[in-house]
Design a protein around this motif. Structure first.
Motif, PDB file in Angstrom:
ATOM      1  N   ASP A  39       0.861  -1.179   0.000  1.00  0.00           N
ATOM      2  CA  ASP A  39       0.000   0.000   0.000  1.00  0.00           C
ATOM      3  C   ASP A  39       0.899   1.231   0.000  1.00  0.00           C
ATOM      4  N   VAL A  40       0.738   2.087  -1.013  1.00  0.00           N
ATOM      5  CA  VAL A  40       1.553   3.300  -1.114  1.00  0.00           C
ATOM      6  C   VAL A  40       0.626   4.503  -0.987  1.00  0.00           C
ATOM      7  N   GLU A  41       0.895   5.339   0.009  1.00  0.00           N
ATOM      8  CA  GLU A  41       0.077   6.532   0.204  1.00  0.00           C
ATOM      9  C   GLU A  41       0.325   7.520  -0.927  1.00  0.00           C
ATOM     10  N   VAL A  42      -0.776   7.999  -1.548  1.00  0.00           N
ATOM     11  CA  VAL A  42      -0.657   8.906  -2.695  1.00  0.00           C
ATOM     12  C   VAL A  42      -1.330  10.255  -2.470  1.00  0.00           C
ATOM     13  N   GLY A  43      -1.899  10.457  -1.286  1.00  0.00           N
ATOM     14  CA  GLY A  43      -2.532  11.736  -1.004  1.00  0.00           C
ATOM     15  C   GLY A  43      -3.728  11.574  -0.101  1.00  0.00           C
ATOM     16  N   THR A  44      -4.542  12.626  -0.083  1.00  0.00           N
ATOM     17  CA  THR A  44      -5.768  12.608   0.703  1.00  0.00           C
ATOM     18  C   THR A  44      -6.963  12.616  -0.241  1.00  0.00           C
ATOM     19  N   LYS A  45      -8.137  12.342   0.299  1.00  0.00           N
ATOM     20  CA  LYS A  45      -9.344  12.350  -0.537  1.00  0.00           C
ATOM     21  C   LYS A  45      -9.524  13.696  -1.229  1.00  0.00           C
ATOM     22  N   ALA A  46      -9.163  14.787  -0.563  1.00  0.00           N
ATOM     23  CA  ALA A  46      -9.315  16.128  -1.140  1.00  0.00           C
ATOM     24  C   ALA A  46      -8.418  16.347  -2.358  1.00  0.00           C
ATOM     25  N   ASP A  47      -7.364  15.542  -2.504  1.00  0.00           N
ATOM     26  CA  ASP A  47      -6.456  15.672  -3.651  1.00  0.00           C
ATOM     27  C   ASP A  47      -7.077  15.158  -4.951  1.00  0.00           C
ATOM     28  N   PHE A  48      -8.171  14.409  -4.838  1.00  0.00           N
ATOM     29  CA  PHE A  48      -8.786  13.769  -6.006  1.00  0.00           C
ATOM     30  C   PHE A  48     -10.229  14.246  -6.122  1.00  0.00           C
ATOM     31  N   LYS A  49     -10.421  15.306  -6.868  1.00  0.00           N
ATOM     32  CA  LYS A  49     -11.731  15.962  -7.002  1.00  0.00           C
ATOM     33  C   LYS A  49     -12.693  15.100  -7.816  1.00  0.00           C
ATOM     34  N   GLU A  50     -13.970  15.127  -7.417  1.00  0.00           N
ATOM     35  CA  GLU A  50     -14.999  14.347  -8.097  1.00  0.00           C
ATOM     36  C   GLU A  50     -15.106  14.752  -9.565  1.00  0.00           C
ATOM     37  N   GLY A  51     -15.177  13.734 -10.433  1.00  0.00           N
ATOM     38  CA  GLY A  51     -15.301  13.954 -11.869  1.00  0.00           C
ATOM     39  C   GLY A  51     -13.992  14.306 -12.551  1.00  0.00           C
ATOM     40  N   MET A  52     -12.889  14.235 -11.815  1.00  0.00           N
ATOM     41  CA  MET A  52     -11.592  14.625 -12.359  1.00  0.00           C
ATOM     42  C   MET A  52     -10.624  13.439 -12.375  1.00  0.00           C
ATOM     43  N   MET A  53      -9.539  13.616 -13.144  1.00  0.00           N
ATOM     44  CA  MET A  53      -8.468  12.625 -13.216  1.00  0.00           C
ATOM     45  C   MET A  53      -7.173  13.300 -12.779  1.00  0.00           C
ATOM     46  N   LYS A  54      -6.281  12.504 -12.208  1.00  0.00           N
ATOM     47  CA  LYS A  54      -4.989  13.021 -11.782  1.00  0.00           C
ATOM     48  C   LYS A  54      -3.931  11.959 -12.029  1.00  0.00           C
ATOM     49  N   ARG A  55      -2.783  12.397 -12.538  1.00  0.00           N
ATOM     50  CA  ARG A  55      -1.649  11.501 -12.773  1.00  0.00           C
ATOM     51  C   ARG A  55      -0.743  11.524 -11.553  1.00  0.00           C
ATOM     52  N   ILE A  56      -0.340  10.327 -11.116  1.00  0.00           N
ATOM     53  CA  ILE A  56       0.622  10.203 -10.027  1.00  0.00           C
ATOM     54  C   ILE A  56       1.694   9.210 -10.462  1.00  0.00           C
ATOM     55  N   GLU A  57       2.786   9.183  -9.748  1.00  0.00           N
ATOM     56  CA  GLU A  57       3.816   8.183 -10.004  1.00  0.00           C
ATOM     57  C   GLU A  57       4.056   7.405  -8.723  1.00  0.00           C
ATOM     58  N   VAL A  58       4.016   6.082  -8.844  1.00  0.00           N
ATOM     59  CA  VAL A  58       4.221   5.202  -7.704  1.00  0.00           C
ATOM     60  C   VAL A  58       5.221   4.129  -8.102  1.00  0.00           C
ATOM     61  N   ASN A  59       6.333   4.086  -7.397  1.00  0.00           N
ATOM     62  CA  ASN A  59       7.369   3.075  -7.667  1.00  0.00           C
ATOM     63  C   ASN A  59       7.725   2.995  -9.152  1.00  0.00           C
ATOM     64  N   GLY A  60       7.850   4.152  -9.797  1.00  0.00           N
ATOM     65  CA  GLY A  60       8.229   4.211 -11.206  1.00  0.00           C
ATOM     66  C   GLY A  60       7.095   3.947 -12.178  1.00  0.00           C
ATOM     67  N   LYS A  61       5.879   3.723 -11.673  1.00  0.00           N
ATOM     68  CA  LYS A  61       4.715   3.486 -12.538  1.00  0.00           C
ATOM     69  C   LYS A  61       3.878   4.763 -12.616  1.00  0.00           C
ATOM     70  N   GLU A  62       3.507   5.139 -13.833  1.00  0.00           N
ATOM     71  CA  GLU A  62       2.632   6.287 -14.025  1.00  0.00           C
ATOM     72  C   GLU A  62       1.191   5.799 -13.970  1.00  0.00           C
ATOM     73  N   ILE A  63       0.432   6.366 -13.027  1.00  0.00           N
ATOM     74  CA  ILE A  63      -0.918   5.890 -12.733  1.00  0.00           C
ATOM     75  C   ILE A  63      -1.904   7.042 -12.811  1.00  0.00           C
ATOM     76  N   LEU A  64      -3.060   6.775 -13.402  1.00  0.00           N
ATOM     77  CA  LEU A  64      -4.157   7.732 -13.457  1.00  0.00           C
ATOM     78  C   LEU A  64      -5.151   7.356 -12.360  1.00  0.00           C
TER      79      LEU A  64
END
Length: 105
Positions: free
Chosen positions: A3-28
């Protein structure tokens, strides 16, 4: 898997997409009606960032060649305009603990 922490619920707005990087993987991460979903961010066709595309209901449309993927499963539901057959996106589980958001990779 971890389990890798990627932020808080407020970081991911409803109806929106966000790109993050986890362990070298680009994740939407997409927020659909308060539920978070995670799939690969790099289009399996031409390596464009899906998070720069358009989210239509549960479908993300790639900004480069209009390939379409279901953010709930990563399944390719429409090939790119070039007509090529392409792979599905990897899908990742999300865990919410209190206000913290984790991706399981």
């Amino acid at each position: 898997m971890a389990d890798v922490e990627v932020g808080t619920k407020a970081d991911f707005k409803e109806g929106m997409m966000k790109r993050i990087e986890v362990n070298g993987k680009e994740i939407l991460i997409a927020n659909l009606g308060g539920t978070l979903y995670a799939i690969g961010d790099v289009c399996t066709h031409a390596e464009c960032s899906l998070s720069e595309g358009i989210l239509e209901n549960t479908i993300v449309v790639c900004p480069c060649h209009n390939a379409q993927f279901d953010v709930q499963s990563g399944k390719n539901v429409e090939p790119p305009v070039t007509g090529e057959t392409i792979d599905d996106e990897p899908s990742y589980k999300i865990k919410v603990d209190g206000n913290k958001v984790f991706v399981i990779v």
